[in-house]
Design a protein around this motif. Structure first.
Motif, PDB file in Angstrom:
ATOM      1  N   ASP A 167      -3.563  47.606  10.424  1.00  0.00           N
ATOM      2  CA  ASP A 167      -2.489  46.868   9.769  1.00  0.00           C
ATOM      3  C   ASP A 167      -1.439  47.795   9.143  1.00  0.00           C
ATOM      4  N   ALA A 168      -1.181  48.912   9.825  1.00  0.00           N
ATOM      5  CA  ALA A 168      -0.107  49.824   9.409  1.00  0.00           C
ATOM      6  C   ALA A 168       1.104  49.555  10.299  1.00  0.00           C
ATOM      7  N   THR A 169       2.280  49.839   9.790  1.00  0.00           N
ATOM      8  CA  THR A 169       3.514  49.629  10.540  1.00  0.00           C
ATOM      9  C   THR A 169       4.103  50.970  10.943  1.00  0.00           C
ATOM     10  N   VAL A 170       4.263  51.171  12.249  1.00  0.00           N
ATOM     11  CA  VAL A 170       4.880  52.403  12.750  1.00  0.00           C
ATOM     12  C   VAL A 170       6.395  52.247  12.629  1.00  0.00           C
ATOM     13  N   VAL A 171       7.015  53.120  11.823  1.00  0.00           N
ATOM     14  CA  VAL A 171       8.461  53.030  11.604  1.00  0.00           C
ATOM     15  C   VAL A 171       9.246  54.078  12.395  1.00  0.00           C
ATOM     16  N   LYS A 172       8.556  55.083  12.945  1.00  0.00           N
ATOM     17  CA  LYS A 172       9.239  56.112  13.738  1.00  0.00           C
ATOM     18  C   LYS A 172       8.178  56.898  14.514  1.00  0.00           C
ATOM     19  N   GLN A 173       8.619  57.424  15.666  1.00  0.00           N
ATOM     20  CA  GLN A 173       7.760  58.266  16.500  1.00  0.00           C
ATOM     21  C   GLN A 173       8.533  59.537  16.829  1.00  0.00           C
ATOM     22  N   LEU A 174       7.925  60.685  16.527  1.00  0.00           N
ATOM     23  CA  LEU A 174       8.572  61.978  16.702  1.00  0.00           C
ATOM     24  C   LEU A 174       7.700  62.917  17.530  1.00  0.00           C
ATOM     25  N   ALA A 175       8.341  63.786  18.281  1.00  0.00           N
ATOM     26  CA  ALA A 175       7.630  64.825  19.021  1.00  0.00           C
ATOM     27  C   ALA A 175       8.536  66.047  19.129  1.00  0.00           C
ATOM     28  N   ILE A 176       7.919  67.175  19.339  1.00  0.00           N
ATOM     29  CA  ILE A 176       8.711  68.378  19.595  1.00  0.00           C
ATOM     30  C   ILE A 176       9.341  68.259  20.979  1.00  0.00           C
ATOM     31  N   LEU A 177       8.517  67.859  21.961  1.00  0.00           N
ATOM     32  CA  LEU A 177       8.973  67.793  23.348  1.00  0.00           C
ATOM     33  C   LEU A 177       8.693  66.431  23.965  1.00  0.00           C
ATOM     34  N   ALA A 178       9.567  66.020  24.872  1.00  0.00           N
ATOM     35  CA  ALA A 178       9.350  64.831  25.697  1.00  0.00           C
ATOM     36  C   ALA A 178       9.269  65.326  27.134  1.00  0.00           C
ATOM     37  N   GLU A 179       8.113  65.122  27.744  1.00  0.00           N
ATOM     38  CA  GLU A 179       7.837  65.677  29.063  1.00  0.00           C
ATOM     39  C   GLU A 179       8.121  64.670  30.174  1.00  0.00           C
ATOM     40  N   GLY A 180       8.821  65.142  31.202  1.00  0.00           N
ATOM     41  CA  GLY A 180       9.089  64.298  32.370  1.00  0.00           C
ATOM     42  C   GLY A 180       9.835  63.030  31.993  1.00  0.00           C
ATOM     43  N   PRO A 181       9.365  61.878  32.491  1.00  0.00           N
ATOM     44  CA  PRO A 181      10.050  60.605  32.233  1.00  0.00           C
ATOM     45  C   PRO A 181      10.111  60.219  30.751  1.00  0.00           C
ATOM     46  N   ALA A 182       9.271  60.788  29.927  1.00  0.00           N
ATOM     47  CA  ALA A 182       9.294  60.465  28.492  1.00  0.00           C
ATOM     48  C   ALA A 182      10.638  60.822  27.864  1.00  0.00           C
ATOM     49  N   ALA A 183      11.354  61.751  28.458  1.00  0.00           N
ATOM     50  CA  ALA A 183      12.656  62.158  27.922  1.00  0.00           C
ATOM     51  C   ALA A 183      13.686  61.027  27.992  1.00  0.00           C
ATOM     52  N   LYS A 184      13.404  60.001  28.793  1.00  0.00           N
ATOM     53  CA  LYS A 184      14.320  58.859  28.893  1.00  0.00           C
ATOM     54  C   LYS A 184      13.944  57.732  27.941  1.00  0.00           C
ATOM     55  N   ARG A 185      12.838  57.870  27.242  1.00  0.00           N
ATOM     56  CA  ARG A 185      12.411  56.814  26.321  1.00  0.00           C
ATOM     57  C   ARG A 185      13.356  56.745  25.131  1.00  0.00           C
ATOM     58  N   THR A 186      13.574  55.528  24.639  1.00  0.00           N
ATOM     59  CA  THR A 186      14.444  55.345  23.483  1.00  0.00           C
ATOM     60  C   THR A 186      13.658  55.068  22.207  1.00  0.00           C
ATOM     61  N   ASP A 187      12.325  54.973  22.321  1.00  0.00           N
ATOM     62  CA  ASP A 187      11.502  54.651  21.148  1.00  0.00           C
ATOM     63  C   ASP A 187      10.921  55.883  20.472  1.00  0.00           C
ATOM     64  N   ILE A 188      11.258  57.064  20.965  1.00  0.00           N
ATOM     65  CA  ILE A 188      10.809  58.306  20.336  1.00  0.00           C
ATOM     66  C   ILE A 188      12.024  59.213  20.119  1.00  0.00           C
ATOM     67  N   GLU A 189      11.891  60.096  19.136  1.00  0.00           N
ATOM     68  CA  GLU A 189      12.892  61.149  18.950  1.00  0.00           C
ATOM     69  C   GLU A 189      12.176  62.472  19.157  1.00  0.00           C
TER      70      GLU A 189
END
Length: 180
Positions: free
Chosen positions: A150-172
């Motif tokens: 019952d926690a709310t995810v307010v942001k998703q962060l990574a150092i790197l986005a690999e392959g197709p993940a680089a096109k995702r809009t839900d992570i920075e």
């Protein structure tokens, strides 16, 4: 094919070995563990992305995200962060578990949220932070565990986005990392 890939993050450069993980996919192997300079720089840059984000806890996955969460937690004045483990430990009380398949692991694993941590984050706002987002398997599993708590995810962060993940809009993230 070259045997390394030069990764550039801000002023830092790293030569990453190319590793064939299956007949059709080769990755540039990024290992944050032990690289204090890159960890500090990445935490500083990701911290800027949290400047106007209201959150209670950082959450990361064992193991490469731990040093990043440690430094980022300190930099954002959040003295406690949550680690999702890869197996149930004897000390855990009522752990929550979810199966996960990651691109860099041949067999399915599990992510585990200690019941004590689940109680701590119940009703709280959390930020997921990791070293690399690739297929999104670990990220989706982490979100499922956090939803159970019952926690709310307010942001998703990574150092790197690999392959197709680089096109995702839900992570920075700080930089893309190609697949080969």
């Amino acid at each position: 094919m070259t045997k390394t890939y030069e990764l550039t993050i801000g002023p830092l450069k790293r030569e990453l070995p190319l590793i064939k993980i299956n007949p059709t996919t080769t990755i540039a192997s990024f290992v944050l563990l032990g690289d204090a300079e890159l960890t500090a720089y990445a935490a500083e840059q990701l911290g800027k992305k949290l400047a106007n984000v209201d959150f209670d806890y950082l959450v990361t996955m064992e193991s490469k995200g731990i040093p990043l969460a440690q430094v980022l937690s300190d930099q954002t004045n959040h003295p406690h962060f949550i680690v999702l483990r890869k197996s149930v430990k004897d000390y855990m009380n009522k752990p929550l578990t979810e199966s996960v398949h990651a691109i860099t692991t041949s067999a399915d694993q599990e992510l585990v949220l200690d019941g004590a941590d689940a109680e701590l984050i119940r009703g709280k706002k959390v930020v997921i932070v990791d070293d690399v987002i690739s297929s999104g398997g670990s990220l989706n599993t982490a979100k499922a565990l956090l939803k159970q708590a019952d926690a709310t995810v307010v942001k998703q962060l990574a150092i790197l986005a690999e392959g197709p993940a680089a096109k995702r809009t839900d992570i920075e993230y700080l930089a893309p990392l190609p697949l080969f």
